[in-house]
Design a protein around this motif. Structure first.
Motif, mmCIF file in Angstrom:
data_model
loop_
_atom_site.group_PDB
_atom_site.id
_atom_site.type_symbol
_atom_site.label_atom_id
_atom_site.label_comp_id
_atom_site.label_asym_id
_atom_site.label_seq_id
_atom_site.Cartn_x
_atom_site.Cartn_y
_atom_site.Cartn_z
ATOM 1 N N ALA A 286 40.087 24.687 47.270
ATOM 2 C CA ALA A 286 41.076 24.383 46.400
ATOM 3 C C ALA A 286 40.971 25.519 45.284
ATOM 4 C CB ALA A 286 40.938 23.095 45.719
ATOM 5 N N ARG A 287 40.022 25.884 45.102
ATOM 6 C CA ARG A 287 39.826 27.108 44.001
ATOM 7 C C ARG A 287 40.472 28.536 44.877
ATOM 8 N NH1 ARG A 287 35.229 24.693 41.994
ATOM 9 N NH2 ARG A 287 33.952 25.904 43.415
ATOM 10 N N ALA A 288 40.062 28.539 46.040
ATOM 11 C CA ALA A 288 40.367 29.730 46.654
ATOM 12 C C ALA A 288 41.971 29.590 46.881
ATOM 13 C CB ALA A 288 39.683 29.875 47.935
ATOM 14 N N ALA A 289 42.296 28.423 47.145
ATOM 15 C CA ALA A 289 44.060 28.159 47.476
ATOM 16 C C ALA A 289 44.700 28.871 46.182
ATOM 17 C CB ALA A 289 44.436 27.023 47.920
ATOM 18 N N ALA B 271 46.292 18.704 52.430
ATOM 19 C CA ALA B 271 46.964 19.392 53.462
ATOM 20 C C ALA B 271 47.779 20.454 53.441
ATOM 21 C CB ALA B 271 47.935 18.309 54.493
ATOM 22 N N ASP B 272 48.155 20.521 52.106
ATOM 23 C CA ASP B 272 48.888 21.568 51.473
ATOM 24 C C ASP B 272 47.902 22.760 51.226
ATOM 25 O OD1 ASP B 272 51.372 20.118 51.557
ATOM 26 O OD2 ASP B 272 51.172 19.900 49.320
ATOM 27 N N VAL B 273 46.833 22.542 50.885
ATOM 28 C CA VAL B 273 45.567 23.445 50.549
ATOM 29 C C VAL B 273 45.403 23.995 51.838
ATOM 30 C CG1 VAL B 273 43.309 23.739 49.755
ATOM 31 C CG2 VAL B 273 45.060 22.485 48.402
ATOM 32 N N LEU B 274 44.944 23.209 52.709
ATOM 33 C CA LEU B 274 44.629 23.702 53.943
ATOM 34 C C LEU B 274 45.683 24.426 54.811
ATOM 35 C CD1 LEU B 274 42.541 23.333 56.111
ATOM 36 C CD2 LEU B 274 43.360 21.595 57.035
ATOM 37 N N ALA B 275 47.103 24.428 54.445
ATOM 38 C CA ALA B 275 48.399 25.132 55.245
ATOM 39 C C ALA B 275 48.115 26.329 54.271
ATOM 40 C CB ALA B 275 49.444 24.283 54.864
ATOM 41 N N LEU B 276 47.868 26.419 53.126
ATOM 42 C CA LEU B 276 47.803 27.663 52.249
ATOM 43 C C LEU B 276 46.840 28.497 52.561
ATOM 44 C CD1 LEU B 276 49.026 29.371 49.871
ATOM 45 C CD2 LEU B 276 47.718 27.777 48.471
ATOM 46 N N LEU B 277 45.605 27.790 52.925
ATOM 47 C CA LEU B 277 44.495 28.764 53.331
ATOM 48 C C LEU B 277 44.640 29.355 54.739
ATOM 49 C CD1 LEU B 277 41.414 26.520 52.156
ATOM 50 C CD2 LEU B 277 42.535 28.626 51.030
ATOM 51 N N LYS B 278 45.333 28.567 55.653
ATOM 52 C CA LYS B 278 45.691 29.256 56.953
ATOM 53 C C LYS B 278 46.683 30.328 56.786
ATOM 54 C CE LYS B 278 44.719 24.706 59.534
ATOM 55 N NZ LYS B 278 45.130 23.822 60.371
ATOM 56 N N ALA B 279 47.886 30.178 55.747
ATOM 57 C CA ALA B 279 48.590 31.278 55.746
ATOM 58 C C ALA B 279 47.836 32.514 55.201
ATOM 59 C CB ALA B 279 49.571 30.763 54.953
#
Length: 105
Positions: A89-92, A54-62
């Motif tokens: 995850a790599r992109a984040a 969920a943190d990775v998803l939040a980072l990508l959305k930001a």
């Protein structure tokens, strides 16, 4: 093509390349979303591996917001990301690392 010195990372979503960038506004939103008290605490969370999917998803959305990508952040929840969860995850990880690179350093 992305520019690493501008903190840009490309994420391919449903076959479309999207440029992500962590602007100051995007970082502030990420701090609030992840309930971190400071930018240092946010970075430490990722550096120390204390993050969830969920943190990775939040980072990508930001990053999508900061990069002004036309993909709606909520669409990312159901999108096909090139490389799957590991690609995301790599992109984040690359995105947060590039946000703090000093040009020319």
């Amino acid at each position: 093509m992305t520019n690493p010195w501008r903190g840009e990372v490309t994420l391919v979503i449903d076959g479309q390349p999207c440029v992500m960038r962590l602007t100051l506004g995007a970082l502030a939103g990420l701090e609030a979303t992840l309930a971190e008290p400071s930018l240092v605490a946010l970075v430490e969370r990722f550096e120390q591996g204390r993050f969830s999917s969920a943190d990775v998803l939040a980072l990508l959305k930001a990053g999508l917001r900061g990069g002004q990508c036309p993909v709606a952040p909520d669409a990312l929840d159901h999108a096909e990301i090139e490389g799957g969860p590991m690609g995301a995850a790599r992109a984040a990880a690359e995105l947060i690392a590039r946000a703090f690179v000093v040009p020319g350093a």
